[in-house]
Structure formats: C-alpha cells, structure tokens
Design a protein around this motif. Structure first.
Motif, PDB file in Angstrom:
ATOM      1  N   TRP A   1      -1.731  -0.830  -3.853  1.00  0.00           N
ATOM      2  CA  TRP A   1      -3.140  -1.142  -3.607  1.00  0.00           C
ATOM      3  C   TRP A   1      -3.691  -0.123  -2.610  1.00  0.00           C
ATOM      4  O   TRP A   1      -2.943   0.500  -1.856  1.00  0.00           O
ATOM      5  CB  TRP A   1      -3.327  -2.577  -3.131  1.00  0.00           C
ATOM      6  CG  TRP A   1      -2.549  -2.995  -1.915  1.00  0.00           C
ATOM      7  CD1 TRP A   1      -1.337  -3.641  -1.883  1.00  0.00           C
ATOM      8  CD2 TRP A   1      -2.923  -2.830  -0.546  1.00  0.00           C
ATOM      9  NE1 TRP A   1      -0.941  -3.876  -0.591  1.00  0.00           N
ATOM     10  CE2 TRP A   1      -1.903  -3.389   0.249  1.00  0.00           C
ATOM     11  CE3 TRP A   1      -4.038  -2.262   0.076  1.00  0.00           C
ATOM     12  CZ2 TRP A   1      -1.946  -3.385   1.648  1.00  0.00           C
ATOM     13  CZ3 TRP A   1      -4.091  -2.253   1.472  1.00  0.00           C
ATOM     14  CH2 TRP A   1      -3.054  -2.805   2.236  1.00  0.00           C
ATOM     15  N   SER A   2      -5.019   0.047  -2.614  1.00  0.00           N
ATOM     16  CA  SER A   2      -5.675   1.090  -1.796  1.00  0.00           C
ATOM     17  C   SER A   2      -4.972   2.425  -1.978  1.00  0.00           C
ATOM     18  O   SER A   2      -4.700   3.151  -1.020  1.00  0.00           O
ATOM     19  CB  SER A   2      -5.714   0.693  -0.318  1.00  0.00           C
ATOM     20  OG  SER A   2      -6.679  -0.287  -0.072  1.00  0.00           O
TER      21      SER A   2
ATOM     22  N   ASN B   1       0.852  -1.190   0.000  1.00  0.00           N
ATOM     23  CA  ASN B   1       0.000   0.000   0.000  1.00  0.00           C
ATOM     24  C   ASN B   1       0.890   1.243   0.000  1.00  0.00           C
ATOM     25  O   ASN B   1       1.904   1.283   0.689  1.00  0.00           O
ATOM     26  CB  ASN B   1      -0.898   0.001   1.235  1.00  0.00           C
ATOM     27  CG  ASN B   1      -1.506   1.374   1.515  1.00  0.00           C
ATOM     28  OD1 ASN B   1      -1.159   2.004   2.506  1.00  0.00           O
ATOM     29  ND2 ASN B   1      -2.375   1.836   0.651  1.00  0.00           N
TER      30      ASN B   1
ATOM     31  N   ASN C   1     -17.690   3.834  10.141  1.00  0.00           N
ATOM     32  CA  ASN C   1     -16.874   2.788   9.524  1.00  0.00           C
ATOM     33  C   ASN C   1     -15.711   2.480  10.459  1.00  0.00           C
ATOM     34  O   ASN C   1     -14.709   3.196  10.495  1.00  0.00           O
ATOM     35  CB  ASN C   1     -16.360   3.241   8.152  1.00  0.00           C
ATOM     36  CG  ASN C   1     -15.661   2.136   7.384  1.00  0.00           C
ATOM     37  OD1 ASN C   1     -14.865   1.388   7.944  1.00  0.00           O
ATOM     38  ND2 ASN C   1     -15.940   2.034   6.095  1.00  0.00           N
TER      39      ASN C   1
ATOM     40  N   PHE D   1      -4.479  -2.534   7.508  1.00  0.00           N
ATOM     41  CA  PHE D   1      -5.913  -2.730   7.284  1.00  0.00           C
ATOM     42  C   PHE D   1      -6.273  -4.196   7.476  1.00  0.00           C
ATOM     43  O   PHE D   1      -7.302  -4.523   8.057  1.00  0.00           O
ATOM     44  CB  PHE D   1      -6.296  -2.257   5.879  1.00  0.00           C
ATOM     45  CG  PHE D   1      -7.735  -1.860   5.763  1.00  0.00           C
ATOM     46  CD1 PHE D   1      -8.131  -0.555   5.984  1.00  0.00           C
ATOM     47  CD2 PHE D   1      -8.710  -2.798   5.463  1.00  0.00           C
ATOM     48  CE1 PHE D   1      -9.473  -0.186   5.904  1.00  0.00           C
ATOM     49  CE2 PHE D   1     -10.043  -2.439   5.367  1.00  0.00           C
ATOM     50  CZ  PHE D   1     -10.428  -1.129   5.594  1.00  0.00           C
TER      51      PHE D   1
ATOM     52  N   ASP E   1     -13.389   0.238  10.533  1.00  0.00           N
ATOM     53  CA  ASP E   1     -12.073  -0.009   9.954  1.00  0.00           C
ATOM     54  C   ASP E   1     -11.387   1.289   9.548  1.00  0.00           C
ATOM     55  O   ASP E   1     -10.180   1.456   9.752  1.00  0.00           O
ATOM     56  CB  ASP E   1     -12.185  -0.941   8.742  1.00  0.00           C
ATOM     57  CG  ASP E   1     -12.378  -2.398   9.139  1.00  0.00           C
ATOM     58  OD1 ASP E   1     -11.881  -2.787  10.211  1.00  0.00           O
ATOM     59  OD2 ASP E   1     -13.023  -3.132   8.383  1.00  0.00           O
ATOM     60  N   MET E   2     -12.130   2.205   8.953  1.00  0.00           N
ATOM     61  CA  MET E   2     -11.536   3.484   8.583  1.00  0.00           C
ATOM     62  C   MET E   2     -11.076   4.255   9.819  1.00  0.00           C
ATOM     63  O   MET E   2      -9.997   4.857   9.824  1.00  0.00           O
ATOM     64  CB  MET E   2     -12.539   4.314   7.781  1.00  0.00           C
ATOM     65  CG  MET E   2     -12.841   3.761   6.405  1.00  0.00           C
ATOM     66  SD  MET E   2     -11.418   3.767   5.281  1.00  0.00           S
ATOM     67  CE  MET E   2     -11.236   5.523   4.973  1.00  0.00           C
TER      68      MET E   2
ATOM     69  N   SER F   1      -0.237   5.405   0.001  1.00  0.00           N
ATOM     70  CA  SER F   1      -1.284   6.411  -0.153  1.00  0.00           C
ATOM     71  C   SER F   1      -0.915   7.639   0.658  1.00  0.00           C
ATOM     72  O   SER F   1      -0.060   7.580   1.552  1.00  0.00           O
ATOM     73  CB  SER F   1      -2.645   5.870   0.305  1.00  0.00           C
ATOM     74  OG  SER F   1      -2.633   5.545   1.684  1.00  0.00           O
TER      75      SER F   1
ATOM     76  N   ARG G   1      -8.932   3.936   0.431  1.00  0.00           N
ATOM     77  CA  ARG G   1     -10.290   3.418   0.610  1.00  0.00           C
ATOM     78  C   ARG G   1     -11.336   4.530   0.721  1.00  0.00           C
ATOM     79  O   ARG G   1     -12.294   4.441   1.485  1.00  0.00           O
ATOM     80  CB  ARG G   1     -10.355   2.467   1.809  1.00  0.00           C
ATOM     81  CG  ARG G   1      -9.338   1.322   1.704  1.00  0.00           C
ATOM     82  CD  ARG G   1      -9.506   0.288   2.783  1.00  0.00           C
ATOM     83  NE  ARG G   1     -10.722  -0.492   2.609  1.00  0.00           N
ATOM     84  CZ  ARG G   1     -10.876  -1.496   1.755  1.00  0.00           C
ATOM     85  NH1 ARG G   1      -9.884  -1.844   0.953  1.00  0.00           N
ATOM     86  NH2 ARG G   1     -12.007  -2.146   1.675  1.00  0.00           N
ATOM     87  N   GLY G   2     -11.125   5.587  -0.050  1.00  0.00           N
ATOM     88  CA  GLY G   2     -12.105   6.660  -0.100  1.00  0.00           C
ATOM     89  C   GLY G   2     -11.930   7.745   0.941  1.00  0.00           C
ATOM     90  O   GLY G   2     -12.802   8.612   1.087  1.00  0.00           O
TER      91      GLY G   2
END
Length: 309
Positions: free
Chosen positions: A210-211, A175, A229, A185, A231-232, A177, A215-216
């Motif tokens: 990835w991600s 990952n 959420n 995650f 997880d977020m 980002s 994730r938004g």
C-alpha cells in the motif's frame, strides 16, 4: 499486465491493484469509470476494507460487480479486524463480524484475499489462525494474509499453521516504497525495511504494497521548501529521501519515463513477488501506472536508488 500467483487462489493477481478508499455509492459513476478503465488495461484485483468510507467502498464495489456480472473474473482483496476507539479487535468475534459484513456489502459468498488490517501481538497466533481456517473451510475465504503485520508474527503464525495442518498466511501487505518513512503514516502501520525484504526474498512470500508511490512524493509536487502537507513532512521529508527522489529523476531521464513511474517500478522489480496498490482516479493516472508496471529495473539499479546512506 504482469501477474503473480498467491497460494490458495486459482486466479492470477495483477501486479497493479486498484485502491478504492475513495469509492462511495454517491460517486458510482466515477467508481465505474475507474474500475472499467483499470480492467481495460489488464488489471483484475480490487483492494478495499471493512472500514473504508464506513463500509461504502465495499457497497460500491458490490454494485459494480452485480452490474457487470463479472465476479468470477475479479480478485477481491478486503481487510477486517481493524481497531476501533476501544482498541484492538483482532479476535475471532470481530473477524467473523467484519467478514460477514464484507460479504454482504460486496454481494458475494467468498473473498479471494482476506487480510487482517492490523495485528494485536497480545492475541496468540493460534487463536487467529484457527479462526481464519474455520472461514476457509466454510468456503468464505480463499487465501489469508496480514496487512501491517511484522514478518516475525507472520512466521510465527505460519509455523503454527504448518505444525497443525492448517492454511497459513500466503501474502503480506505492508507499505513498501522507494521513499522510506521516518515514522508510520498511521499508528500501527508497518513499512517493509531491508530485513523484511530479505525475509520476503527468502520465503518468496508475495508482498502487496500500500502507498506504493509514497502518497505522491515522486510526482514533483513536493520539495524541501514546500511544507504545506504536515503528514508528508512528518513521514517522508528527509535528506535520504530527497536524494532518492533525485536519483529516481536521473534514472527516469535516462530511460525516457517519469520519476513516479520509476518509483512504481522500484516496487514491482523486487526479487520476490510484489504487487502495488494504486490510487489512480483518471485515465491519465491509469496509463502512467500501466507504463510504469512495464519498466524493468536491475538489482544494481534497485540498490542504487535506495541505498543512499
């Protein structure tokens, strides 16, 4: 669309890689819409894995490849040797079994980019590299990489490969980002930190993230008060990330683009070859990603976006 080169491939790899963890044969019409749209904007690389949707992701992609008759134009990135309920499976037997499954599901006799979905540090890199090179010699794999491998293990594997005249890892897929995770995650996942990025810059080793858009996190849906959420909240909710979100929004306003496009551009403007795995499911999301991939950021802008602590 911009592309990068990965050693072992004779095809370029588009900087946007279409994810497929929602592909299934029972939504094949949607699969076709997404992939046709993605290729229409200049993409050529599809990410999948042996475990995605219990294997149905690869089956759906295989059907699309057959129906379009375009296998030679497509770069397939798939992953194997993910752990199961019994534990790690990074061994020659699991690699061979998963690769065989993936080839059959995809309806192809070779994989362009094959990544080990996880690592098992208890297994010597010599065992892993030897096994993967058997499949390379058999023509079943073009290039190999590690997904969620530490740069230390990647280098150890490549040192062994170089010493023994074998093909080493020519890409990595952790990952990366703009929002930095507080914890993985999923268990066993790797996110590239500053030291990892310095390694990639030094080696010019391609990184397929990835991600890539966290994730938004940068869509505007999330704020410190919105905690629906779990997880977020667990992974991305931090003062530092809220400041990165604010700065991304400020830079987006200055450039006349969206905040999430700045987050994507952050990944694609690193000082080493990068691609971003995207989960676009609509024409609007695809167009947003296409525009984001065209944004240029300077080294100073990258530093200002991420270095908030």
């Amino acid at each position: 669309m911009r592309t990068i080169q990965i050693e072992g491939l004779d095809k370029p790899v588009s900087c946007l890689i279409q994810g497929s963890d929602f592909f299934r044969p029972n939504v094949y019409e949607k699969v076709c819409t997404v992939l046709d749209g993605y290729f229409a904007i200049g993409g050529n690389t599809i990410d999948t894995a042996h475990i995605y949707c219990g294997g149905e992701s690869e089956v759906a992609i295989g059907q699309w490849l057959k129906d379009r008759g375009n296998r030679s134009e497509v770069v397939i990135l798939t992953k194997g040797a993910h752990h199961n309920r019994d534990g790690p499976r990074v061994n020659p037997q699991a690699i061979a079994s998963d690769l065989s499954d993936s080839l059959e599901r995809l309806g192809t006799d070779y994989i362009d980019l094959y990544a080990l979905h996880r690592d098992d540090p208890a297994v010597p890199v010599s065992v892993i590299i030897d096994a993967l090179n058997e499949h390379i010699r058999a023509g079943k794999i073009k290039a190999i990489g590690g997904s969620n491998w530490s740069v230390q293990r990647l280098q150890e594997a490549n040192d062994y490969a170089a010493e023994n005249g074998l093909q080493g890892f020519t890409f990595s897929s952790p990952n990366l980002s703009l929002a930095k995770p507080k914890e993985p995650f999923w268990a066993g996942c790797i996110s590239a930190n500053a030291s990892d990025c310095a390694y990639h810059e030094q080696k010019q080793l391609p990184l397929l993230s990835w991600s890539s858009q966290a994730r938004g996190f940068f869509t505007g849906r999330f704020s410190p008060e919105v905690r629906d959420n779990a997880d977020m909240v667990r992974v991305f909710y931090s003062d530092a990330n809220w400041e990165r979100l604010r700065r991304a929004g400020q830079l987006a306003e200055e450039k006349g683009v969206s905040t999430i496009q700045i987050a994507l551009a952050y990944v694609l403007n690193q000082p080493f070859p990068t691609c971003a795995l995207i989960g676009a499911q609509t024409p609007e999301e695809l167009e947003s990603c296409r525009q984001g991939a065209e944004i240029k950021l300077t080294r100073d802008e990258l530093s200002w976006l991420e270095n908030v602590e």
